[in-house]
Design an enzyme around this catalytic site. Structure first.
Site, mmCIF file in Angstrom:
data_model
loop_
_atom_site.group_PDB
_atom_site.id
_atom_site.type_symbol
_atom_site.label_atom_id
_atom_site.label_comp_id
_atom_site.label_asym_id
_atom_site.label_seq_id
_atom_site.Cartn_x
_atom_site.Cartn_y
_atom_site.Cartn_z
ATOM 1 N N GLU A 1 12.592 -49.665 -38.038
ATOM 2 C CA GLU A 1 11.471 -50.254 -37.321
ATOM 3 C C GLU A 1 10.808 -51.381 -38.111
ATOM 4 O O GLU A 1 10.237 -52.315 -37.533
ATOM 5 C CB GLU A 1 10.431 -49.179 -36.985
ATOM 6 C CG GLU A 1 10.938 -48.030 -36.127
ATOM 7 C CD GLU A 1 11.383 -48.477 -34.742
ATOM 8 O OE1 GLU A 1 10.924 -49.536 -34.263
ATOM 9 O OE2 GLU A 1 12.217 -47.772 -34.138
ATOM 10 N N HIS B 1 7.463 -42.255 -25.683
ATOM 11 C CA HIS B 1 8.121 -41.560 -26.784
ATOM 12 C C HIS B 1 8.041 -40.043 -26.659
ATOM 13 O O HIS B 1 8.854 -39.331 -27.255
ATOM 14 C CB HIS B 1 7.542 -42.029 -28.114
ATOM 15 C CG HIS B 1 7.714 -43.491 -28.332
ATOM 16 N ND1 HIS B 1 6.929 -44.429 -27.685
ATOM 17 C CD2 HIS B 1 8.608 -44.201 -29.080
ATOM 18 C CE1 HIS B 1 7.316 -45.645 -28.052
ATOM 19 N NE2 HIS B 1 8.324 -45.532 -28.877
ATOM 20 N N HIS C 1 10.229 -50.215 -21.157
ATOM 21 C CA HIS C 1 9.880 -50.107 -22.575
ATOM 22 C C HIS C 1 10.933 -50.832 -23.406
ATOM 23 O O HIS C 1 12.119 -50.570 -23.293
ATOM 24 C CB HIS C 1 9.794 -48.642 -22.991
ATOM 25 C CG HIS C 1 9.288 -48.462 -24.383
ATOM 26 N ND1 HIS C 1 7.941 -48.354 -24.668
ATOM 27 C CD2 HIS C 1 9.928 -48.405 -25.570
ATOM 28 C CE1 HIS C 1 7.783 -48.226 -25.969
ATOM 29 N NE2 HIS C 1 8.975 -48.257 -26.534
ATOM 30 N N ALA C 2 10.492 -51.759 -24.250
ATOM 31 C CA ALA C 2 11.416 -52.587 -25.024
ATOM 32 C C ALA C 2 12.253 -51.735 -25.973
ATOM 33 O O ALA C 2 11.735 -50.848 -26.661
ATOM 34 C CB ALA C 2 10.632 -53.632 -25.823
ATOM 35 N N TYR D 1 7.076 -45.151 -36.879
ATOM 36 C CA TYR D 1 6.287 -46.364 -36.660
ATOM 37 C C TYR D 1 5.130 -46.448 -37.649
ATOM 38 O O TYR D 1 4.716 -47.543 -38.041
ATOM 39 C CB TYR D 1 5.786 -46.407 -35.216
ATOM 40 C CG TYR D 1 6.909 -46.357 -34.211
ATOM 41 C CD1 TYR D 1 7.735 -47.461 -33.997
ATOM 42 C CD2 TYR D 1 7.173 -45.203 -33.484
ATOM 43 C CE1 TYR D 1 8.781 -47.413 -33.085
ATOM 44 C CE2 TYR D 1 8.219 -45.147 -32.571
ATOM 45 C CZ TYR D 1 9.023 -46.236 -32.377
ATOM 46 O OH TYR D 1 10.058 -46.186 -31.493
ATOM 47 N N HIS E 1 16.238 -54.722 -35.103
ATOM 48 C CA HIS E 1 17.161 -53.601 -34.898
ATOM 49 C C HIS E 1 18.582 -54.113 -34.693
ATOM 50 O O HIS E 1 19.537 -53.610 -35.284
ATOM 51 C CB HIS E 1 16.755 -52.805 -33.664
ATOM 52 C CG HIS E 1 15.495 -52.008 -33.813
ATOM 53 N ND1 HIS E 1 15.321 -51.061 -34.784
ATOM 54 C CD2 HIS E 1 14.354 -52.000 -33.077
ATOM 55 C CE1 HIS E 1 14.115 -50.508 -34.658
ATOM 56 N NE2 HIS E 1 13.516 -51.067 -33.627
ATOM 57 N N HIS F 1 10.717 -58.142 -33.388
ATOM 58 C CA HIS F 1 10.849 -56.750 -33.819
ATOM 59 C C HIS F 1 12.156 -56.150 -33.327
ATOM 60 O O HIS F 1 12.924 -55.550 -34.092
ATOM 61 C CB HIS F 1 9.671 -55.928 -33.295
ATOM 62 C CG HIS F 1 9.869 -54.446 -33.425
ATOM 63 N ND1 HIS F 1 9.543 -53.746 -34.566
ATOM 64 C CD2 HIS F 1 10.388 -53.531 -32.563
ATOM 65 C CE1 HIS F 1 9.849 -52.466 -34.398
ATOM 66 N NE2 HIS F 1 10.366 -52.315 -33.189
ATOM 67 N N GLU F 2 12.436 -56.288 -32.036
ATOM 68 C CA GLU F 2 13.639 -55.675 -31.468
ATOM 69 C C GLU F 2 14.909 -56.309 -32.028
ATOM 70 O O GLU F 2 15.908 -55.614 -32.268
ATOM 71 C CB GLU F 2 13.615 -55.778 -29.946
ATOM 72 C CG GLU F 2 12.481 -55.018 -29.274
ATOM 73 C CD GLU F 2 12.495 -53.523 -29.560
ATOM 74 O OE1 GLU F 2 13.562 -52.978 -29.937
ATOM 75 O OE2 GLU F 2 11.433 -52.885 -29.423
#
Length: 610
Positions: free
Chosen positions: A409, A509, A351-352, A519, A385, A381-382
């Site tokens: 997020e 999750h 999971h990323a 999210y 962060h 997206h990552e």
């Protein structure tokens, strides 16, 4: 998903420290603390937690990227130390309740008390058990796989990445059903341990002054838990008509493909037919839909493969987007220590996730990257962060987080919204931008990701909050899971499920105990961020065509907000970025307005809802 986050302050914990009156010849009453003592307490607490978080993050990284019984034990032990420290400090902090403190210091006290998603009880044995259960649940998910005995995947064992690819590319409903059921075979073993985990985490939350763990989670948004629930409902009602239109259209198209005996024309959509393990993202059924201009759309997957772009270079594209805005490049250690592809010799959690190991510059990406359109966007997206983590690294420890978890997020997703045809042309991935004839098709494909996800973004926590509060008992876990999904999402299990199953555990999750409404908020905030940034740079065209790539003014605005971290309530951070103080779905509705009109035309005479 960010690996490490500290919760946002919402409300003060009602926990009054009572000292008995001193008796004759008895011990002296505890003296009233001073502001200076409170400042020193927080200073010492931040130093202690900084050291422990480094040890815990390193152990968790090894456990996530090299899953064995030994690494799970080491990670659990390190996590237990963090749980013990935060529990101890949160209880010691009660001594300063009622003391008039400077606003920033008061905020730090509140954030300290809200800093764990699963606070431990005072009992050392229960604390150790909680840490072991959390590590075991996440490790069990990471090792989860299904080995089909027949069909096109016979003889292969599919982990999460392989399962995602299989369900995205398969159209045979019988094969899809087998994959769907097979992925959920590892999760029933989690059920009793998850129930025990809930018991222990709830006890810790109650000892800290909350009704239950769900109330603690909902206290992370600068409003009361009740106000937060009302805010989610307000935002969902803004968006529900658009979701209903998309659902009705996709359902009608799937009826054409599979027939009314497989897909009920006026009922919920069977979950295994939507191209995703969890039916949270419907982009992989796009090729089944009749939409004008489809040939004008852009599918990055064949482009990336034709140009022989590998996983590392995909990450470089993401980095270059941020540097085009004026951000510094990622540290060299990022490239040396991240995990970009799935190793062949060991189990990992695919999971990323984005990691901040040392609260300074040791940021990392953990992702089993596949060369495809979806992963190209996920990388952006990552990295959102990671660049957020780097931006607030100069803040004190308790402020090293996003303004709220939805902000964390939303940042990378805002960047991903700028992956427009114009951007792809500028970076050499597209020779010519498609004509406007493909706009509806472009918006539809995006909606299958963004709009289809919205109710799923509410389902997981609505179910968990009722689990934490005791409204849902372990004996009813699976039944209520599907009732919640059907009610909110209009998606149903493709065959009968029983309480021998534990389908929530087949979602990372839940196994990883990560709050999920972040999210949902991020889906709304990213469009709000995008509209604000596009207006700031003077853009006046359709919102869905705007890209902030290469614009230093947009980057400066974004960086200013990111550097604030969690030092101020999120409405102030939102105001710094775009001059607004309330979350609002109108930007999302503006973005998809042409699609909404088209969907309503397609749905005339067809049933809406389920």
């Amino acid at each position: 998903m960010s690996r490490r986050t500290l919760s946002v302050l919402v409300c003060a914990i009602i926990a009054t420290q009572i000292f008995p009156a001193a008796r004759a010849q008895g011990p002296a009453a505890t003296p009233t603390p001073t502001v200076q003592e409170a400042e020193q307490f927080i200073k010492n607490a931040e130093a202690r937690l900084d050291k422990l978080s480094l040890e815990s993050s390193r152990a968790a990284w090894v456990q996530a990227t090299y899953i064995t019984e030994d690494t799970e034990a080491l990670s659990a032990a390190a996590n237990e130390q963090v749980l013990a420290a935060v529990t101890e400090l949160a209880n010691e902090a009660k001594r300063y309740d009622g003391l008039q403190l400077p606003p920033k210091l008061q905020r730090k006290f509140m954030l300290l008390k809200l800093s764990l998603f699963a606070p431990a009880a005072k009992d050392p044995k229960e604390r150790a058990e909680l840490a072991e259960l959390g590590t075991w649940l996440e490790g069990t998910y990471g090792k989860g796989k299904y080995c089909p005995q027949s069909g096109p995947f016979a003889g292969k064992c599919l982990g999460q990445s392989e399962m995602e690819e299989a369900m995205a590319t398969t159209r045979d409903p019988a094969v899809l059903l087998d994959l769907w059921v097979g992925w959920r075979k590892f999760s029933p073993a989690m059920r009793p341990r998850y129930a025990r985990f809930v018991q222990l985490a709830n006890k810790g939350a109650k000892e800290m002054g909350f009704d239950d763990l769900g109330a603690l989670w909902r206290s992370n948004y600068d409003m009361s838990p009740q106000e937060y629930g009302a805010e989610l409902e307000r935002l969902w009602q803004q968006l529900r008509p658009l979701y209903l239109s998309l659902h009705a259209y996709v359902r009608a198209q799937l009826v054409k493909k599979y027939g009314p005996n497989v897909v009920p024309p006026d009922g919920p959509i069977p979950a295994h037919l939507l191209g995703n393990i969890w039916a949270q993202d419907w982009t992989h059924v796009y090729d089944l839909l009749d939409v004008p201009g489809k040939t004008e759309g852009v599918d990055l997957t064949p482009i990336l493969r034709e140009k022989k772009v590998d996983a590392r270079e995909m990450v470089r594209y993401g980095e270059r987007f941020f540097t085009s805005l004026g951000f510094e490049p990622l540290p060299q250690t990022f490239w040396e220590r991240s995990l970009f592809t799935k190793p062949r010799d060991r189990e990992v959690v695919c999971h990323a996730s984005a990691w901040d190991i040392d609260n300074q510059q040791d940021v990392r990406l953990k992702m089993c990257i596949q060369v495809r359109d979806e992963d190209f966007r996920t990388i952006h997206h990552e990295l959102g962060h990671n660049f957020y983590q780097l931006a607030y690294r100069h803040q004190p420890l308790l402020f090293k987080n996003g303004a709220n978890d939805g902000f964390h997020e939303a940042v990378g997703d805002t960047i991903a919204l700028s992956i427009t045809p114009e951007y792809l042309r500028k970076v050499g991935l597209l020779e010519k931008e498609p004509s406007a004839e493909g706009d509806v098709a472009f918006l539809l494909k995006n909606a299958l990701d963004k709009i289809a996800f919205l109710p799923f973004g509410l389902v997981i926590d609505e179910w968990r909050w009722q689990v934490f509060s005791g409204q849902i008992q372990p004996a009813d876990y699976n039944r209520t899971w599907w009732e919640t999904r059907t009610r909110l999402q209009g998606v149903a299990a493709p065959l009968g499920r029983t309480e021998k199953d534990f389908d929530p555990g087949a979602k990372f999750h839940v196994a990883g105990n990560v709050p999920y409404t972040r999210y949902f908020l991020a889906t709304i905030l990213q469009f709000q961020f995008q509209r604000g940034l596009c207006k700031a740079i003077g853009y006046s065209g359709p919102l869905y065509r705007c890209s902030i790539y290469g614009n230093k003014e947009a980057g400066a605005r974004l960086k200013k907000m990111l550097e604030m971290g969690q030092s101020r309530p999120w409405p102030e951070a939102l105001y710094v970025l775009m001059g607004e103080r309330q979350m609002d779905a109108s930007a999302l509705l503006e973005y998809f307005a042409p699609l909404q009109k088209w969907l309503d035309e397609q749905n005339k005479g067809k049933p809406i809802g389920w």
